[in-house]
Structure formats: C-alpha cells, structure tokens
Write a protein that holds these residues in place. Structure first.
Motif, mmCIF file in Angstrom:
data_model
loop_
_atom_site.group_PDB
_atom_site.id
_atom_site.type_symbol
_atom_site.label_atom_id
_atom_site.label_comp_id
_atom_site.label_asym_id
_atom_site.label_seq_id
_atom_site.Cartn_x
_atom_site.Cartn_y
_atom_site.Cartn_z
ATOM 1 N N ASP A 126 -106.283 73.471 -32.783
ATOM 2 C CA ASP A 126 -106.738 73.580 -31.393
ATOM 3 C C ASP A 126 -105.726 74.358 -30.551
ATOM 4 O O ASP A 126 -106.098 75.213 -29.749
ATOM 5 C CB ASP A 126 -106.936 72.185 -30.790
ATOM 6 N N LEU A 127 -104.434 74.041 -30.758
ATOM 7 C CA LEU A 127 -103.394 74.728 -29.990
ATOM 8 C C LEU A 127 -103.386 76.216 -30.303
ATOM 9 O O LEU A 127 -103.332 77.061 -29.398
ATOM 10 C CB LEU A 127 -102.023 74.098 -30.311
ATOM 11 N N LEU A 128 -103.484 76.530 -31.599
ATOM 12 C CA LEU A 128 -103.466 77.936 -32.001
ATOM 13 C C LEU A 128 -104.658 78.677 -31.406
ATOM 14 O O LEU A 128 -104.528 79.806 -30.924
ATOM 15 C CB LEU A 128 -103.496 78.024 -33.534
ATOM 16 N N VAL A 129 -105.817 78.045 -31.428
ATOM 17 C CA VAL A 129 -107.024 78.682 -30.884
ATOM 18 C C VAL A 129 -106.855 78.933 -29.390
ATOM 19 O O VAL A 129 -107.226 79.998 -28.878
ATOM 20 C CB VAL A 129 -108.260 77.801 -31.177
ATOM 21 N N GLN A 130 -106.247 77.960 -28.687
ATOM 22 C CA GLN A 130 -106.039 78.141 -27.252
ATOM 23 C C GLN A 130 -105.092 79.306 -26.978
ATOM 24 O O GLN A 130 -105.321 80.094 -26.058
ATOM 25 C CB GLN A 130 -105.485 76.859 -26.631
ATOM 26 N N VAL A 131 -104.030 79.410 -27.781
ATOM 27 C CA VAL A 131 -103.082 80.518 -27.604
ATOM 28 C C VAL A 131 -103.793 81.847 -27.838
ATOM 29 O O VAL A 131 -103.646 82.814 -27.069
ATOM 30 C CB VAL A 131 -101.886 80.353 -28.573
ATOM 31 N N ARG A 132 -104.621 81.888 -28.895
ATOM 32 C CA ARG A 132 -105.380 83.105 -29.198
ATOM 33 C C ARG A 132 -106.316 83.448 -28.042
ATOM 34 O O ARG A 132 -106.389 84.603 -27.588
ATOM 35 C CB ARG A 132 -106.191 82.890 -30.473
ATOM 36 N N ASN A 133 -107.013 82.447 -27.496
ATOM 37 C CA ASN A 133 -107.940 82.691 -26.390
ATOM 38 C C ASN A 133 -107.213 83.276 -25.191
ATOM 39 O O ASN A 133 -107.683 84.226 -24.557
ATOM 40 C CB ASN A 133 -108.626 81.385 -25.982
#
Lengths: 99, 134
Positions: free
Chosen positions: A78-85
C-alpha cells in the motif's frame, strides 16, 4: 496384494532465496529508490509466502505469525503504491504545464 | 525502530498467550493422570513470561522463558484396588486445579484477543496515514 507405499512429493520448488536490498546511495535516482523499495516489498511477500508454506505443510509456524507477516507485506505494498501515485501525479502535473 | 514494531510486539504477546493456552490444554488433558503414591505426581504446567527489553526504545514485547511446575500439595488417595497403588494402597492425584485452569483459560483467550486487537488498531492507524493528502 501388495500396495505400493505412498511416496513423498518430490521436486517441490522452494521459495526462491530473497535478495538483499541494496543500500541506496546519494547518487541513486528516484527510479533506483523505487526499485529498492520494490525489492523490500518483494522480500516481505516472500517471507509471508514461506511462512504460509510452512503452515500448509504442517510446520511449527503460528497463525498469528503468518497473519502479521501478511499484514506487513500488504501495508508495504500500500505504501509503495501511494508513493508511485504521488510520483505519477507530480509528473503529470509538470507535463500539463503551459510553456 | 521500524514501522511495524508495534505489530511485532503484539505478536510476541499473542505467542505467549498461545503457549499459555497450550499449557492449560495440557493441564486439563492430564486431569485424570493418577500415579502411584511413591512417584512424583503430575504437576500443572505454568508458563513463566518475561518482558523483552530493547537497548534504547520501549521494550520489544514478551517471551516465555520457561515452563514451571505447580508447587501445590498433591492429594494422596487411598485406593487399594487401583493397580497403580503402592504397597500401602495409595495413589496420588494430579496437581491440577480445574477451576483455576478454566478461569486461566478465559484470561489466556482474552489476552490473545487483546494482542490481536492491538495489531488491528496498528494496521488501521497505518492505513489512515497512507490516506494523508487524498
């Protein structure tokens, strides 16, 4: 009549050994940082997988151990996806800029 | 100090609670383990838990250090027909207090649930942080 004994399952591939994430250096760009983060997320997933395999094959791992590692892996994703977004949002914001 | 320390700490508590439940299961399973009065009786198993300390931060949770035997006095019963009885006809009952085991079981179950609740709250907190800026 002789029944052949049940033989064990042979040749089950084990979970591939997780690679050590490389320590980011000052020269690393954003892409390298994302790659390094992906590697740690992948390590977390592999760790949860090996515990799941241990439980499924009657090992001594506990259910709370499996569920906590899976939760941690999920939160890392989830954290990685948020950073990517956020990164993509910033990039698109720049691309829309009028010159 | 990592992002998931609280989850690991709560898990260590859940591990201790699970071991406690195992000890209670063992004690209740042995509620009928009668031995000759000449032998040492079955004694209820008690889990000795201890905190795990961290050098700088708060602690790192709990762990079971050893399994102890109950010190309570055994009940010696006159039962000459029992094949296990000694020469004088005595057998010894297990040192297990069933009412204590049952109340301990409630405490152990609640303790396990409490630790899972801590994990759940931490997960929700973390996910709330991930929603910052949305």
């Amino acid at each position: 009549m002789m029944l052949p004994p049940i033989s064990g399952v042979a040749g089950t591939p084990g979970v591939a050994a997780a690679q050590q994430p490389t320590a980011p250096t000052a020269a690393d760009g954003f892409g390298d940082k994302i790659a390094s983060a992906l590697q740690s997320v992948s390590d977390a997933e592999f760790g949860a997988d090996s515990i799941a395999q241990n439980i499924a094959t009657g090992g001594d791992a506990s259910v709370q151990e499996l569920m906590t590692s899976m939760t941690k892996a999920q939160l890392s994703v989830d954290l990685l996806v948020q950073v990517r977004n956020k990164a993509i949002e910033a990039y698109q914001e720049i691309m829309r800029m009028q010159i | 100090m990592g992002a998931f320390d609280a989850i690991d700490i709560a898990r260590s508590g859940a591990d201790v609670s699970q071991l406690w439940l195992q000890a209670i299961a063992h004690n209740i399973a042995n509620i009928n383990t009668v031995r000759s009065a000449d032998e040492e009786p079955f004694r209820a198993k008690l889990v000795h838990a201890e905190e795990v300390l961290d050098g700088d931060g708060v602690g790192e949770g709990a762990r079971a250090v050893e399994i102890l035997d109950s010190d309570a006095d055994p009940m010696v019963v006159f039962d000459p027909d029992n094949p296990l009885a000694n020469e004088d006809g005595y057998v010894v009952r297990p040192v297990v207090d069933l009412s204590k085991e049952m109340t301990d079981m409630i405490a152990a179950q609640r303790s396990y649930q409490m630790n899972l609740q801590v994990i759940k709250t931490n997960e929700e907190t973390y996910q709330a942080a991930l929603r910052i800026g949305q």
